[in-house]
Design an enzyme around this catalytic site. Structure first.
Site, PDB file in Angstrom:
ATOM      1  N   TYR A  81       0.748  -1.215   0.031  1.00  0.00           N
ATOM      2  CA  TYR A  81      -0.064  -0.085   0.064  1.00  0.00           C
ATOM      3  C   TYR A  81       0.761   1.161   0.095  1.00  0.00           C
ATOM      4  CZ  TYR A  81      -2.636   3.834   2.211  1.00  0.00           C
ATOM      5  OH  TYR A  81      -3.232   5.047   2.739  1.00  0.00           O
ATOM      6  N   LYS A 110       1.537   3.987  -3.021  1.00  0.00           N
ATOM      7  CA  LYS A 110       1.345   5.157  -2.895  1.00  0.00           C
ATOM      8  C   LYS A 110       2.599   6.215  -3.012  1.00  0.00           C
ATOM      9  CE  LYS A 110      -2.288   7.031  -1.197  1.00  0.00           C
ATOM     10  NZ  LYS A 110      -3.519   7.686  -1.607  1.00  0.00           N
TER      11      LYS A 110
HETATM   12  N1  LIG Z   1      -7.758   5.974   6.176  1.00  0.00           N
HETATM   13  C1  LIG Z   1      -6.648   6.193   6.763  1.00  0.00           C
HETATM   14  O1  LIG Z   1      -6.157   5.849   7.997  1.00  0.00           O
HETATM   15  C2  LIG Z   1      -5.753   6.984   5.650  1.00  0.00           C
HETATM   16  C3  LIG Z   1      -4.531   7.575   6.499  1.00  0.00           C
HETATM   17  C4  LIG Z   1      -3.674   8.089   5.603  1.00  0.00           C
HETATM   18  C5  LIG Z   1      -4.067   8.361   4.142  1.00  0.00           C
HETATM   19  N2  LIG Z   1      -5.161   7.820   3.618  1.00  0.00           N
HETATM   20  C6  LIG Z   1      -5.512   7.998   2.232  1.00  0.00           C
HETATM   21  O2  LIG Z   1      -6.813   8.798   1.952  1.00  0.00           O
HETATM   22  C7  LIG Z   1      -7.495   8.260   1.065  1.00  0.00           C
HETATM   23  C8  LIG Z   1      -8.737   7.756   1.372  1.00  0.00           C
HETATM   24  O3  LIG Z   1      -8.741   6.731   2.362  1.00  0.00           O
HETATM   25  P1  LIG Z   1      -9.926   5.914   2.971  1.00  0.00           P
HETATM   26  O4  LIG Z   1      -9.588   5.576   4.191  1.00  0.00           O
HETATM   27  O5  LIG Z   1     -11.130   6.796   2.586  1.00  0.00           O
HETATM   28  O6  LIG Z   1     -10.008   4.786   2.152  1.00  0.00           O
HETATM   29  P2  LIG Z   1     -11.224   3.853   1.661  1.00  0.00           P
HETATM   30  O7  LIG Z   1     -12.273   3.789   2.589  1.00  0.00           O
HETATM   31  O8  LIG Z   1     -10.465   2.607   1.398  1.00  0.00           O
HETATM   32  O9  LIG Z   1     -11.730   4.175   0.331  1.00  0.00           O
HETATM   33  C9  LIG Z   1     -11.084   4.059  -0.694  1.00  0.00           C
HETATM   34  C10 LIG Z   1     -11.991   4.498  -2.079  1.00  0.00           C
HETATM   35  O10 LIG Z   1     -11.173   4.289  -3.206  1.00  0.00           O
HETATM   36  C11 LIG Z   1     -12.068   4.094  -4.351  1.00  0.00           C
HETATM   37  N3  LIG Z   1     -11.381   3.081  -5.199  1.00  0.00           N
HETATM   38  C12 LIG Z   1     -10.469   2.234  -5.038  1.00  0.00           C
HETATM   39  N4  LIG Z   1     -10.137   1.572  -6.024  1.00  0.00           N
HETATM   40  C13 LIG Z   1     -10.664   2.548  -7.117  1.00  0.00           C
HETATM   41  C14 LIG Z   1     -10.688   2.550  -8.623  1.00  0.00           C
HETATM   42  N5  LIG Z   1      -9.626   1.750  -9.299  1.00  0.00           N
HETATM   43  N6  LIG Z   1     -11.324   3.614  -9.406  1.00  0.00           N
HETATM   44  C15 LIG Z   1     -12.062   4.494  -8.796  1.00  0.00           C
HETATM   45  N7  LIG Z   1     -12.303   4.216  -7.237  1.00  0.00           N
HETATM   46  C16 LIG Z   1     -11.496   3.499  -6.342  1.00  0.00           C
HETATM   47  C17 LIG Z   1     -13.104   2.938  -3.265  1.00  0.00           C
HETATM   48  O11 LIG Z   1     -14.208   2.836  -4.165  1.00  0.00           O
HETATM   49  P3  LIG Z   1     -14.836   1.201  -3.787  1.00  0.00           P
HETATM   50  O12 LIG Z   1     -15.842   1.777  -3.146  1.00  0.00           O
HETATM   51  O13 LIG Z   1     -15.175   1.083  -5.303  1.00  0.00           O
HETATM   52  O14 LIG Z   1     -13.722   0.404  -3.606  1.00  0.00           O
HETATM   53  C18 LIG Z   1     -13.286   3.941  -2.366  1.00  0.00           C
HETATM   54  O15 LIG Z   1     -14.227   4.825  -2.521  1.00  0.00           O
HETATM   55  C19 LIG Z   1      -6.570   7.349   0.372  1.00  0.00           C
HETATM   56  O16 LIG Z   1      -5.877   7.807  -0.812  1.00  0.00           O
HETATM   57  C20 LIG Z   1      -5.646   6.963   1.465  1.00  0.00           C
HETATM   58  O17 LIG Z   1      -4.505   6.580   1.204  1.00  0.00           O
HETATM   59  C21 LIG Z   1      -6.203   7.145   4.533  1.00  0.00           C
END
Ligand SMILES: NC(=O)c1ccc[n+]([C@@H]2O[C@H](COP(=O)([O-])OP(=O)(O)OC[C@H]3O[C@@H](n4cnc5c(N)ncnc54)[C@H](OP(=O)(O)O)[C@@H]3O)[C@@H](O)[C@H]2O)c1
Length: 446
Positions: free
Chosen positions: A238, A242
């Site tokens: 992951y 990224k």
């Molecule tokens: N959560 C954390 O603790 C955290 C910490 C640091 C950074 N981040 C970053 O914040 C961002 C959001 O994270 P999150 O926690 O909200 O992640 P998440 O809940 O896993 O959601 C990921 C999203 O990306 C979509 N997605 C995945 N593959 C895709 C594709 N090929 N085309 C279009 N959409 C796609 C998913 O859609 P589907 O519903 O279709 O799967 C979902 O809407 C990410 O970039 C992550 O790296 C998160």
């Protein structure tokens, strides 16, 4: 220097594309925009779907149908549906494909004509994803977003959401600096993204030639991703993919108005639209829930490790204020950490205490309605002790998932985020003193 305008004024009449709106961060972002500025012109939500009908279905069920929208739904009452249909457009697509997988040419042209802002949150956040899927989504996704953005005529700003842990094996004070491919060298191994893509292609061709079983492909591609990540100095697929996404952005951005935020570990809402909302059991919650249910009794880590936790509504507030500030040229920095470890550090041992006191007061209930009392604090063991004791499968799973964080030796600098807070002072009211949250967490209310 440009004038600081209110976020409200900035958002008025804007057309914004959001990727990842079915996800945790994306949903909170969309809700907040619609709640604070109903005069937004339009939100295009790129949802992974093969056609517009399925995208609309996902919008209804997996975005606005969720509990996080209940405050907005109550505010609009019977008009909620018509408000959403006036403001929100579900777009079928996939960030791993050219043109973000948007097949409808008219839709694409309309977006190129109208978009003012792009917010890219979509990612696969599975630490142990298949390498081909992770590179397609997290690395090439960033590439496709930049290409798409370059075709937009009225674009003011693009925000790419990355993660603080793109820093890999770094220790000490981790600064908010862009990643460049030239800096990516571990020993004699130099990272080459084209080579990574080529290696994946070769593997997939081999699988095809041998008609390999899907389960075998998944397992091989997961191990391959982890091996490549480790080879280049990252702990999992992951964060490695990224990081490569960020490197491509740097290389391609040219004059595009683009910036990157790197949140640390994102946890439930602090206050907006209501406290404590989270989507499923994620990040540190896996440990909390299993401990509360008496399933997890020990955890691999170091009591003194500083955990970096940040509520999702604070991340979203930063995103919105930064969009305004960067589009107005109020800050020229490219990367912003969004975290708590420098200004308001909380140790693993404090979180363990908070979990114990919380569950003593509020025990979980099993499916028969029986209280599941916790009697002891979670024991923190060193990785070596764990290996000697051959801990349970669950402890092993939590070690695999979390040791990067529970043994982490870094602190995230927030100099850029802090200077942005200063120039937009007053807009960042939401940046409440995290010490207060931590004190509440560990039961100290003074
Ligand atoms: N959560 C954390 O603790 C955290 C910490 C640091 C950074 N981040 C970053 O914040 C961002 C959001 O994270 P999150 O926690 O909200 O992640 P998440 O809940 O896993 O959601 C990921 C999203 O990306 C979509 N997605 C995945 N593959 C895709 C594709 N090929 N085309 C279009 N959409 C796609 C998913 O859609 P589907 O519903 O279709 O799967 C979902 O809407 C990410 O970039 C992550 O790296 C998160």
């Amino acid at each position: 220097m440009a004038k600081v305008e209110s976020v409200h004024d900035f958002l008025k009449g804007k057309t914004i594309l959001v990727t990842g709106a079915t996800g945790f961060v994306g949903k909170v972002f969309v809700e907040k925009i619609l709640r604070v500025q109903p005069d937004i012109k339009k939100l295009y939500l790129l949802l992974r779907a093969s056609n517009p009908y399925l995208a609309t279905h996902r919008l209804q069920n997996e975005v606005i149908g969720k509990d996080i929208f209940r405050v907005l739904r109550d505010k609009w009452g019977a008009d909620f549906g018509s408000f959403i249909s006036k403001k929100v457009v579900a777009v079928a697509g996939d960030v791993s494909l050219n043109n973000l997988g948007i097949k409808d040419e008219n839709m694409r042209s309309q977006m190129f004509e109208e978009l003012n802002v792009i917010v890219h949150t979509a990612a696969t956040t599975n630490f142990n994803e298949r390498y081909d899927i992770a590179i397609g989504t997290n690395t090439m996704g960033a590439f496709h977003v930049v290409n798409f953005a370059k075709s937009c005529h009225k674009l003011e700003i693009v925000l790419h959401v990355s993660t603080a842990y793109v820093c890999g094996e770094a220790e000490g004070l981790i600064v908010e600096e862009p990643l460049h491919v030239n800096g990516m060298q571990k020993g004699s191994t130099k990272l080459d993204i084209e080579l990574e893509k080529q290696l994946i292609e070769e593997k997939l061709k081999e699988f095809k030639a041998h008609n390999t079983d899907k389960e075998v492909i998944t397992s091989v591609m997961k191990s391959f991703g982890l091996a490549r990540a480790n080879l280049h100095g990252w702990p999992n697929t992951y964060v490695f993919t990224k990081a490569m996404g960020e490197i491509l952005l740097m290389k391609m951005k040219d004059t595009l108005p683009l910036f990157v935020i790197r949140p640390t570990t994102v946890v439930s809402t602090h206050s907006e639209p209501f406290p404590g909302w989270i989507e499923g059991v994620r990040t540190i919650d896996f440990v909390v829930v299993n401990y509360g249910q008496g399933i997890l009794t020990s955890f691999v880590g170091n009591s003194e490790t500083i955990l970096d936790l940040i509520p999702v509504d604070m991340v979203v507030n930063f995103m919105i204020v930064a969009l305004m500030a960067l589009s107005k040229g109020l800050s020229k920095n490219f990367v912003y950490h969004i975290g708590s470890s420098l200004r308001n550090p909380i140790k693993l041992t404090d979180v363990v205490d908070a979990m114990y006191y919380y569950f003593k007061k509020n025990p979980c209930v099993d499916k028969y309605g029986k209280l599941m009392a916790v009697t002891k604090k979670l024991t923190i063991t060193g990785a070596n002790e764990f290996n000697q004791n051959k801990g349970s499968k669950l402890v092993k799973k939590t070690e695999d998932l979390y040791k990067t964080y529970s043994l982490f030796k870094g602190i995230f600098d927030v100099k850029n985020a802090e200077s942005l807070r200063i120039v937009t002072k007053g807009l960042l009211m939401w940046m409440v003193n995290l010490t207060l949250i931590q004190r509440t967490l560990i039961g100290k209310t003074t």
